[in-house]
Enzyme design. Structure first.
Site, PDB file in Angstrom:
ATOM      1  N   HIS A  34       0.869  -1.179   0.000  1.00 19.11           N
ATOM      2  CA  HIS A  34       0.000   0.000   0.000  1.00 19.11           C
ATOM      3  C   HIS A  34       0.910   1.235   0.000  1.00 19.11           C
ATOM      4  O   HIS A  34       2.020   1.186   0.524  1.00 19.11           O
ATOM      5  CB  HIS A  34      -0.845  -0.052   1.276  1.00 19.11           C
ATOM      6  CG  HIS A  34      -1.907   0.982   1.384  1.00 19.11           C
ATOM      7  ND1 HIS A  34      -1.648   2.271   1.787  1.00 19.11           N
ATOM      8  CD2 HIS A  34      -3.251   0.920   1.165  1.00 19.11           C
ATOM      9  CE1 HIS A  34      -2.790   2.960   1.821  1.00 19.11           C
ATOM     10  NE2 HIS A  34      -3.775   2.167   1.440  1.00 19.11           N
ATOM     11  N   ASP A  82       2.998  -4.778   8.009  1.00 20.85           N
ATOM     12  CA  ASP A  82       1.763  -4.007   7.869  1.00 20.85           C
ATOM     13  C   ASP A  82       0.594  -4.994   7.977  1.00 20.85           C
ATOM     14  O   ASP A  82       0.351  -5.785   7.072  1.00 20.85           O
ATOM     15  CB  ASP A  82       1.781  -3.293   6.507  1.00 20.85           C
ATOM     16  CG  ASP A  82       0.492  -2.518   6.244  1.00 20.85           C
ATOM     17  OD1 ASP A  82      -0.449  -2.618   7.054  1.00 20.85           O
ATOM     18  OD2 ASP A  82       0.441  -1.825   5.215  1.00 20.85           O
ATOM     19  N   GLN A 112      -4.522  -5.280   6.649  1.00 26.17           N
ATOM     20  CA  GLN A 112      -5.505  -6.165   6.005  1.00 26.17           C
ATOM     21  C   GLN A 112      -5.519  -7.571   6.594  1.00 26.17           C
ATOM     22  O   GLN A 112      -6.280  -8.417   6.135  1.00 26.17           O
ATOM     23  CB  GLN A 112      -5.217  -6.272   4.498  1.00 26.17           C
ATOM     24  CG  GLN A 112      -5.401  -4.978   3.735  1.00 26.17           C
ATOM     25  CD  GLN A 112      -6.855  -4.513   3.701  1.00 26.17           C
ATOM     26  OE1 GLN A 112      -7.787  -5.289   3.933  1.00 26.17           O
ATOM     27  NE2 GLN A 112      -7.059  -3.240   3.413  1.00 26.17           N
ATOM     28  N   LYS A 165     -10.488  -1.087  10.187  1.00 27.28           N
ATOM     29  CA  LYS A 165     -10.559  -2.263   9.304  1.00 27.28           C
ATOM     30  C   LYS A 165     -10.808  -3.544  10.098  1.00 27.28           C
ATOM     31  O   LYS A 165     -10.842  -4.635   9.541  1.00 27.28           O
ATOM     32  CB  LYS A 165      -9.262  -2.382   8.503  1.00 27.28           C
ATOM     33  CG  LYS A 165      -9.094  -1.260   7.478  1.00 27.28           C
ATOM     34  CD  LYS A 165      -7.872  -1.473   6.631  1.00 27.28           C
ATOM     35  CE  LYS A 165      -7.409  -0.220   5.925  1.00 27.28           C
ATOM     36  NZ  LYS A 165      -8.215   0.137   4.759  1.00 27.28           N
ATOM     37  N   CYS A 217      -4.893   2.693  -3.650  1.00 32.77           N
ATOM     38  CA  CYS A 217      -3.655   3.181  -3.010  1.00 32.77           C
ATOM     39  C   CYS A 217      -2.542   2.144  -3.105  1.00 32.77           C
ATOM     40  O   CYS A 217      -1.777   1.945  -2.141  1.00 32.77           O
ATOM     41  CB  CYS A 217      -3.894   3.563  -1.558  1.00 32.77           C
ATOM     42  SG  CYS A 217      -4.981   4.962  -1.390  1.00 32.77           S
TER      43      CYS A 217
HETATM   44  N1  PMP Z   1      -1.771  -0.764   4.617  1.00 34.41           N
HETATM   45  C1  PMP Z   1      -2.686  -1.482   3.973  1.00 34.41           C
HETATM   46  C2  PMP Z   1      -2.331  -2.852   3.472  1.00 34.41           C
HETATM   47  C3  PMP Z   1      -3.967  -0.959   3.784  1.00 34.41           C
HETATM   48  O1  PMP Z   1      -4.882  -1.679   3.144  1.00 34.41           O
HETATM   49  C4  PMP Z   1      -4.271   0.323   4.274  1.00 34.41           C
HETATM   50  C5  PMP Z   1      -5.641   0.929   4.080  1.00 34.41           C
HETATM   51  N2  PMP Z   1      -6.209   0.673   2.851  1.00 34.41           N
HETATM   52  C6  PMP Z   1      -3.277   1.022   4.941  1.00 34.41           C
HETATM   53  C7  PMP Z   1      -2.039   0.456   5.109  1.00 34.41           C
HETATM   54  C8  PMP Z   1      -3.535   2.370   5.519  1.00 34.41           C
HETATM   55  O2  PMP Z   1      -4.521   2.308   6.491  1.00 34.41           O
HETATM   56  P1  PMP Z   1      -5.183   3.617   7.063  1.00 34.41           P
HETATM   57  O3  PMP Z   1      -5.690   4.394   5.888  1.00 34.41           O
HETATM   58  O4  PMP Z   1      -6.279   3.120   7.940  1.00 34.41           O
HETATM   59  O5  PMP Z   1      -4.131   4.355   7.810  1.00 34.41           O
END
Ligand code: PMP
Length: 605
Positions: free
Chosen positions: A324, A401, A404, A427, A565
């Site tokens: 991401h 990270d 997910q 999430k 993203c």
């Molecule tokens: N890492 C991953 C794998 C994500 O899917 C996301 C959110 N789509 C993020 C980081 C960032 O999360 P947040 O926008 O809640 O800070």
């Protein structure tokens, strides 16, 4: 509510007919209002004042009420709650959180009673007095609609994966029963789709679970909401929503800084949530848990504190092609600032990390390896344990990270061995604006603060500041106290469901959806790794992802379309955007059938 006064028999006990009506009324308070046919009173609880009829200790009637059974009033217990049960509720139960009035139509509100001894959630909540009139453990207690459906269909039909042949279910090609040859290609890659997702007897009762999520009752464009945008954010169970209300109604205060009662309650709520997160992640101590806004802020914290101190010119940071943007940009910024180098682990055509290529990237200059556990764009589950172990072997630090992964897989940070692990509350069925950095204590000790201000200091003079030890050192200013408590409630909820049950159900649902979508002519699934969870990215030539997203929305189906993203990984597959349905444990096979039918219709245009 009309009150029926029951006449006592010889020993002051209600007669059999009265007991029967009473039992019927009690059954009607159970989930689904399920009435027992054996009790004719069922379905008409509004004709009986339960407070008056189930008292275990009938009192002598005052003069003028000859023979009437009167129950002692339990102060503050909601009307409609039988006192025999009310007595079993925790004494700390905040009465104001219970519905006090009958619901529309004169029926008393339904209550769900959980066996305290066998229900870990209620135990864990004793100290924060969260309302207990909820259904978190109920999914395993009573047969839900789906269970009954599955039992009935067992009697009448064959299932996918069996050798019998039967026809497709609907014109749109929704498949419950297909010829084995049709599933062969799919099976050879991922194994036969399982039908347990539809709900196996004794298994995961999705219909009961769905009742915990009020928003799932919404209608969009006149159609029932089908929420398949769980990778973007998840919905919140009533237990989390009530936890937030409870905080603001009974605990609201700033923390740590005052000698008054509400400050103590708020501090308990916040620190209790920290302990819950530590247990959820398998951390060695709650001091390894730092509250932040979300995964993005968490990664930035690590980059701008640990990273600034420990990464220098010529050093290397490794990320994977799946990341991401939140796990790319902060490292890119750090590398640019320090003269370090960002290196990327490639993936194969299924979207899985190439471990051999990763091995080649590792060297003594590698300072940090930062990888996702689950790809948000493709759903790939990466081999993080091996990735972390290999990084350690060259002396590098690691960040995983988990944005997910935590809602789908059981995570144990100690078994994983990662130095940092981040995730976002929203999430994982918790509120927005709260997230977590787990940092191994030894690594947090070598990490300087990143923001200065209140809370994180031990002592301040104009000449110097002494900092608190972790985790306070990393939590400058007033934190998101209520949402931290909400996060604790969400993790308790998930633990009560059981992550293993969730993972199994979602695995079956993913197989079911993969099979359904892959049979649509022209549709290309992007991300087909063997180890995947909950994400189905696809494109349909001739239709923009935006148009598909809008067409699905017309039918009440929410999916994400765009780059998610994660532009580098989509470009790896020659794409700028995909349509991305993403699953959670409250999704059903019926919803998948609906998705597949609408996408099939779009494909025919
Ligand atoms: N890492 C991953 C794998 C994500 O899917 C996301 C959110 N789509 C993020 C980081 C960032 O999360 P947040 O926008 O809640 O800070």
């Amino acid at each position: 509510m009309t009150t029926t006064t029951l006449t006592s028999e010889a020993a002051g006990l209600p007669d059999v007919a009265a007991l029967s009506r009473l039992a019927g009324a009690l059954f009607a308070t159970l989930p689904d209002g399920s009435a027992s046919p054996a009790f004719p009173g069922a379905g008409a609880p509004d004709s009986i004042d339960l407070r008056e009829t189930v008292s275990p200790q009938p009192q002598a009637a005052p003069a003028g009420e000859t023979g009437a059974v009167r129950a002692p009033r339990a102060g503050g217990i909601a009307s409609g709650v039988p006192e025999a049960y009310a007595a079993a509720l925790p004494s700390a139960l905040p009465t104001s959180s219970h519905p006090k009035e009958p619901q529309a139509g004169g029926r008393p509100a339904s209550y769900y009673f959980v066996d305290e001894a066998s229900h870990p959630v209620s135990k864990r909540h004793e100290d924060v007095a969260v309302p207990e009139d909820r259904v978190s453990a109920q999914s395993f207690g009573l047969p839900g609609q789906d269970t009954l459906k599955a039992l009935l269909s067992n009697l009448t039909s064959s299932r996918p994966g069996t050798t019998e042949l039967s026809g497709s279910r609907d014109e749109a090609g929704g498949y419950y029963f297909v010829h084995p040859s049709q599933v062969q290609a799919h099976e050879s890659r991922r194994g036969a789709p399982q039908t347990q997702a539809r709900s196996a007897p004794g298994g995961f009762d999705v219909q009961a679970v769905r009742k915990d999520f009020p928003i799932l009752q919404e209608r969009i464009n006149g159609k029932p909401l089908v929420w398949l945008d769980n990778a973007a954010t998840t919905h919140k169970p009533r237990q989390v929503i009530e936890r937030l209300s409870h905080f603001y109604e009974h605990e609201n205060s700033n923390i740590h800084r005052a000698a008054h009662e509400l400050a103590a309650r708020a501090t308990d709520a916040y620190e209790g949530a920290r302990s819950t997160v530590a247990r959820f992640l398998g951390a060695a101590s709650a001091d390894e848990i730092i509250f932040v806004r979300g995964a993005t802020e968490g990664i930035n914290l690590v980059a701008k504190s640990w990273g600034v101190k420990h990464i220098g010119a010529g050093d290397e940071i490794i990320v994977s092609h799946l990341e991401h943007h939140a796990n790319i940009v902060p490292w890119q910024q750090l590398a640019a600032e320090k003269g370090a180098r960002l290196r990327v682990i490639p993936v194969d055509d299924s979207g899985q990390i190439l471990l051999d290529e990763y091995r080649k990237l590792l060297n003594p200059r590698t300072r940090l390896v930062a990888v996702t556990q689950v790809s948000n764009a493709l759903g790939t589950i990466t081999p993080v344990q091996e990735i972390v172990a290999l990084a350690k072997a060259v002396g590098a630090r690691t960040l995983v990270d988990g944005a997910q992964s935590v809602s789908h897989l059981r995570v144990n940070v100690q078994a994983l061995g990662a130095d940092f692990f981040v995730f976002s509350g929203h999430k994982v069925f918790a509120p927005t604006g709260i997230g977590v950095v787990y940092g191994r204590s030894e690594v947090l000790e070598e990490t300087p603060p990143w923001q200065g201000g209140g809370n994180m200091i031990a002592d301040v003079t104009f000449e110097r500041t002494l900092f608190q030890p972790p985790p306070a050192r990393f939590e400058a200013g007033t934190g998101n106290i209520a949402d931290a408590a909400g996060l604790g409630a969400a993790l308790d909820y998930l633990q009560a469901l059981g992550l293993e049950n969730v993972a199994k159900y979602e695995h079956d649902l993913l197989d079911y959806a993969t099979h359904g979508l892959s049979r649509i002519p022209g549709l290309r699934l992007v991300g087909t790794a063997l180890h995947k969870t909950s994400v189905l990215s696809f494109v349909l030539p001739g239709h923009t992802t935006e148009d598909i997203g809008h067409a699905l929305n017309e039918e009440g189906i929410a999916v994400r379309s765009g780059h998610h993203c994660a532009q580098p990984i989509l470009r790896r597959f020659g794409l700028e955007a995909t349509v991305r349905p993403s699953l959670a444990f409250y999704n059903t096979c019926d919803e998948i059938d609906h998705l597949v039918a609408v996408v099939r219709r779009i494909a025919r245009r």
